[in-house]
Design an enzyme around this catalytic site. Structure first.
Site, PDB file in Angstrom:
ATOM      1  CG  HIS A 120      -0.423   3.773  11.903  1.00 49.27           C
ATOM      2  ND1 HIS A 120      -1.564   3.071  12.225  1.00 49.27           N
ATOM      3  CD2 HIS A 120       0.051   3.211  10.761  1.00 49.27           C
ATOM      4  CE1 HIS A 120      -1.756   2.116  11.324  1.00 49.27           C
ATOM      5  NE2 HIS A 120      -0.780   2.186  10.430  1.00 49.27           N
ATOM      6  CG  ASP A 163       2.103   0.740   7.954  1.00 50.33           C
ATOM      7  OD1 ASP A 163       1.737   0.271   6.877  1.00 50.33           O
ATOM      8  OD2 ASP A 163       1.335   0.939   8.913  1.00 50.33           O
ATOM      9  CD  GLU A 199      -1.953   2.591   7.186  1.00 46.96           C
ATOM     10  OE1 GLU A 199      -2.698   2.058   8.019  1.00 46.96           O
ATOM     11  OE2 GLU A 199      -0.728   2.402   7.138  1.00 46.96           O
ATOM     12  CG  HIS A 243      -0.544   0.134   2.508  1.00 43.68           C
ATOM     13  ND1 HIS A 243      -0.353   1.347   3.125  1.00 43.68           N
ATOM     14  CD2 HIS A 243      -0.218  -0.798   3.435  1.00 43.68           C
ATOM     15  CE1 HIS A 243       0.071   1.154   4.367  1.00 43.68           C
ATOM     16  NE2 HIS A 243       0.167  -0.133   4.573  1.00 43.68           N
TER      17      HIS A 243
END
Ligand code: BES
Ligand code: ZN
Length: 424
Positions: free
Chosen positions: A355, A217, A252, A198
């Site tokens: 995050h 991430d 997300e 992603h």
């Protein structure tokens, strides 16, 4: 905390003028009572619209999502842990995963794999992670999130001049778009192998403008599959099955990008025979190298992948579980496509900085020594799933082909002419 962020962003997304008043979520059945308790406390009870097996569908008000995610985190240790759906039909479909496609797995392309693996370059992976994580964020509704899509499209396009290879943006109505690179199959073009990650990043604090480097991430996954694409194209790979590299937008915020891609492929009757998800590949949290997530994945394809690791990667591996639909593999799984999610660490040893503004390359010692193992696996998976061969520079589909033929023709003519002249 991480959950709160994800959810508050979902709330923001649902605050769009076009958004419905009710939001459909699918959650683990074990969490239904807690979700309803939260909603009841807010005076707007969550309706359970359907429950079956391990998952339930609820309609909630957007404003309840924040507290729901808090409870999920506190009571179930999940981050996010639910899928957000644009329609009730989509949410219901999440309850009933399609039967998994049966695939015949073989390992018989060793010469091709072994010609490719040595060219995979960890410094290239590191450089791509550096470039992606230098963007302010890659949030699905931010300007820099949109810029990340065109940036990646252009990077992928720079890998080849072949006219049969396409790199396109996939629009689903968000500023950020998914990016899809396609190498068409030579003999089984209607069977498609997907390798993805992603593109978006998120931060719990700061929403659209907050700093979210997302180096692990999931710049790591995008950089890993970018390196696989670069090398396969540099080696003029011509797969028998069609190969698609996909950088999904909007993971997300409830796997929305991959759900849109899966929906579109289904509608177009694209026959996907396997999907590999690379989400977080460069933080070595555990002793063993590669962890295969057992949930929302195909046991058969996972076994095939363990054999690929043993045969080609020489890394150590183990089995673990996310415990919820933690990434885009779940979108494929629900559509009946065998999916796998090889992960960088055990769940309990996971990178705790994702995050946040601290998800940087420094956490991986400024190198891509871990991600390179996933690049090897990604290349082996692509080749052993899609088969085919490496071609000479001027093979069909290459825009260099015409030139190559012309040069050969002219060369031949020249030789013939000089032979004629000599005979006289
Ligand atoms: N890469 C994470 C998933 C993840 C995190 C897997 C830690 C294993 C360990 C992914 O980008 C993510 O954050 N997923 C969301 C859920 C999604 C449905 C919004 C999450 O875990 O909160
Ligand atoms: Zn994430």
């Amino acid at each position: 905390m991480r959950i709160a962020l994800t959810v508050s962003l979902l709330v923001a997304a649902c605050g769009d003028s076009s958004a419905p008043e009710r939001v459909y979520i699918s959650v683990g059945s074990d969490a239904v009572t807690s979700v309803r308790a939260v909603a009841a406390m807010q005076g707007a009870p969550a309706e359970v619209l359907e429950a079956g097996g391990d998952v339930a569908v609820l309609a909630v008000e957007p404003g309840e999502l924040d507290d729901i995610s808090h409870v999920m985190h506190e009571e179930f240790g999940r981050c996010g842990g639910f899928m957000a759906h644009d329609s009730l039909a989509d949410a219901r479909a999440a309850l009933h995963p399609q039967p998994q496609l049966v695939v015949d797995y073989t390992i018989d392309h060793r010469p091709v794999v072994e010609a490719v693996l040595p060219a995979l370059d960890r410094t290239a992976i590191k450089a791509t992670i550096g470039e992606l994580s230098a963007m302010p964020n890659r949030y699905y509704r931010s300007e820099s999130g949109a810029a990340a899509s065109t940036w990646l499209r252009d990077r992928w396009r720079s890998f080849t001049t072949r006219s049969d290879v396409t790199v396109e943006l996939f629009d689903q109505g968000y500023p950020q778009q998914s990016v899809i690179l396609t190498i068409p199959g030579s003999t089984r073009p209607h069977e498609v192998v997907v390798i993805g990650g992603h593109l978006d990043s998120i931060t719990m604090l700061g929403g659209k403008n907050g700093r979210a480097p997302g180096a692990d991430d999931d710049a790591s996954g995008i950089a890993t599959l970018t390196e696989v694409a670069r090398v396969l194209l540099a080696k003029h790979y011509r797969p028998a099955r069609t190969v698609k590299f996909i950088a999904y937008a909007a993971e997300e915020v409830g796997l929305r990008g991959s759900q849109a891609v899966v929906r579109d492929f289904k509608q177009k009757k694209v026959n996907v025979v396997g999907a590999l998800q690379l989400d977080m590949t460069n933080y070595k949290g555990s002793e063993k190298d590669i962890w295969l997530m057992k949930d929302f994945t195909s046991a058969e394809q996972n076994t095939f992948i363990t054999k690929l690791i043993d045969t080609y990667v020489g890394a150590t591996w183990g089995l673990d579980a996310c415990g919820y639909a933690c990434s885009d593999h779940a979108s494929w799984y629900r559509a009946g496509v065998p999916a796998s999610m090889p992960f960088e660490a055990r769940m309990r040893d996971r990178n705790k900085s994702i995050h946040t503004k601290d998800d940087t390359l420094e956490l991986s010692n400024n190198n891509a020594d871990h991600a390179i193992k996933f690049a090897k696996l990604g290349a082996a998976y692509t080749i052993e799933m899609a088969k085919g061969e490496l071609g000479p520079p001027g093979s069909p589909g290459s825009s260099g082909f015409a030139h190559w033929k012309l040069i050969a023709l002219l060369g031949g003519l020249l030789v013939a002419a000089s032979a004629l002249v000599r005979r006289r």
